[in-house]
Write an enzyme that holds these catalytic residues in place. Sequence first.
Site, mmCIF file in Angstrom:
data_model
loop_
_atom_site.group_PDB
_atom_site.id
_atom_site.type_symbol
_atom_site.label_atom_id
_atom_site.label_comp_id
_atom_site.label_asym_id
_atom_site.label_seq_id
_atom_site.Cartn_x
_atom_site.Cartn_y
_atom_site.Cartn_z
ATOM 1 N N LYS A 14 0.827 -1.219 0.000
ATOM 2 C CA LYS A 14 0.000 0.000 0.000
ATOM 3 C C LYS A 14 0.857 1.264 0.000
ATOM 4 C CE LYS A 14 -1.359 -0.691 4.821
ATOM 5 N NZ LYS A 14 -0.407 0.178 5.505
ATOM 6 N N ARG A 89 -7.736 2.001 10.931
ATOM 7 C CA ARG A 89 -7.190 0.654 11.096
ATOM 8 C C ARG A 89 -8.105 -0.238 11.935
ATOM 9 N NH1 ARG A 89 -1.500 0.974 9.393
ATOM 10 N NH2 ARG A 89 -0.497 -0.974 9.871
ATOM 11 N N ARG A 128 11.860 -6.404 2.842
ATOM 12 C CA ARG A 128 11.552 -4.985 2.604
ATOM 13 C C ARG A 128 12.660 -4.068 3.130
ATOM 14 N NH1 ARG A 128 5.757 -2.550 3.867
ATOM 15 N NH2 ARG A 128 6.169 -3.161 6.001
ATOM 16 N N ARG A 163 12.862 -1.830 8.680
ATOM 17 C CA ARG A 163 12.024 -1.386 9.793
ATOM 18 C C ARG A 163 12.141 -2.336 10.984
ATOM 19 N NH1 ARG A 163 6.179 -0.083 7.213
ATOM 20 N NH2 ARG A 163 5.588 -1.131 9.126
ATOM 21 N N ARG A 174 1.253 -8.513 13.653
ATOM 22 C CA ARG A 174 0.638 -7.507 12.774
ATOM 23 C C ARG A 174 -0.426 -8.141 11.893
ATOM 24 N NH1 ARG A 174 5.771 -5.343 9.892
ATOM 25 N NH2 ARG A 174 4.404 -3.863 8.847
HETATM 26 P P1 AMP Z 1 2.402 0.742 8.603
HETATM 27 O O1 AMP Z 1 3.571 1.570 8.167
HETATM 28 O O2 AMP Z 1 1.104 1.193 8.017
HETATM 29 O O3 AMP Z 1 2.637 -0.745 8.403
HETATM 30 O O4 AMP Z 1 2.262 0.969 10.181
HETATM 31 C C1 AMP Z 1 3.302 0.571 11.065
HETATM 32 C C2 AMP Z 1 2.801 0.519 12.475
HETATM 33 O O5 AMP Z 1 2.370 1.832 12.886
HETATM 34 C C3 AMP Z 1 1.597 -0.388 12.731
HETATM 35 O O6 AMP Z 1 1.947 -1.740 12.902
HETATM 36 C C4 AMP Z 1 1.036 0.236 14.005
HETATM 37 O O7 AMP Z 1 1.819 -0.105 15.132
HETATM 38 C C5 AMP Z 1 1.252 1.737 13.769
HETATM 39 N N1 AMP Z 1 0.082 2.367 13.112
HETATM 40 C C6 AMP Z 1 0.014 2.873 11.848
HETATM 41 N N2 AMP Z 1 -1.200 3.364 11.584
HETATM 42 C C7 AMP Z 1 -1.936 3.172 12.693
HETATM 43 C C8 AMP Z 1 -3.291 3.445 13.057
HETATM 44 N N3 AMP Z 1 -4.146 4.011 12.200
HETATM 45 N N4 AMP Z 1 -3.700 3.101 14.316
HETATM 46 C C9 AMP Z 1 -2.872 2.531 15.186
HETATM 47 N N5 AMP Z 1 -1.587 2.228 14.912
HETATM 48 C C10 AMP Z 1 -1.114 2.534 13.683
#
Ligand code: AMP
Length: 219
Positions: A14, A89, A128, A163, A174
């Site tokens: 995404k 989310r 990644r 990451r 996750r």
């Molecule tokens: P992402 O980069 O979208 O994979 O997000 C990485 C991490 O950030 C996630 O595993 C969550 O710990 C946190 N995170 C991102 N967006 C949200 C959200 N909308 N609500 C809560 N935690 C979030």
Amino acid sequence: MKNIIFIAPPAAGKGTQSNLVAEKYHIPHISTGDILREVMKEDSEIGEYVLETITGGGLVKDEIMYTLIEKRLGEEDCKNGYILDGFPRNVEQAEKYDEILARLHQELGYVIVLEIDEKTLARRITGRRICEDCNAVYNINVESETPEVESICDLCGGKLYQRSDDNLEAFQNRYQVYLEKTKPLLDYYEKEGKVFRVDGSQSIEVIFKKITEILEEAI
Ligand code: AMP
């Protein structure tokens, strides 16, 4: 351009697709993960909390997300559409987002879902790599997505990093969080007839083509 929400399991692509859509339609790409990764660098209580939560693969508290998102969506560059990558989310966040949209006189727009199986995601997660300067995404486990020079960004020459949550242990968590909390959002948005599903196991170019077809037909 209308607003776009991307919903997908971890490492489905995404972020990559959001970057491409943002560039083509000149709208901002708002990644809550990227915003939180900046917050976690801060030497503060909230910085420490975010670092711990992200590294463990859980979700950051809704209240923190609402503050971050409402502030960002109120900025001038969001007036003509934006891409939300990582928010909402869970169903509570989606309900809150409806309220935020109403306050900002904005519409929901499109909800684009990238569908992909767990085994493919696990392989992508460990490969990644991300540019620390421009956030471009690479994958050393996918031949067409490896950088030309090891650990260096093709686009800006920045250093690539892995990451803290891109390992198999955090991935399991996750992915479960995705199934339990995020996937129910599809029913939430399906009711509004706004959900468009795309096969996320295809190449970046093919997925992007499908997404532009959706956007251009529905504009
Ligand atoms: P992402 O980069 O979208 O994979 O997000 C990485 C991490 O950030 C996630 O595993 C969550 O710990 C946190 N995170 C991102 N967006 C949200 C959200 N909308 N609500 C809560 N935690 C979030």
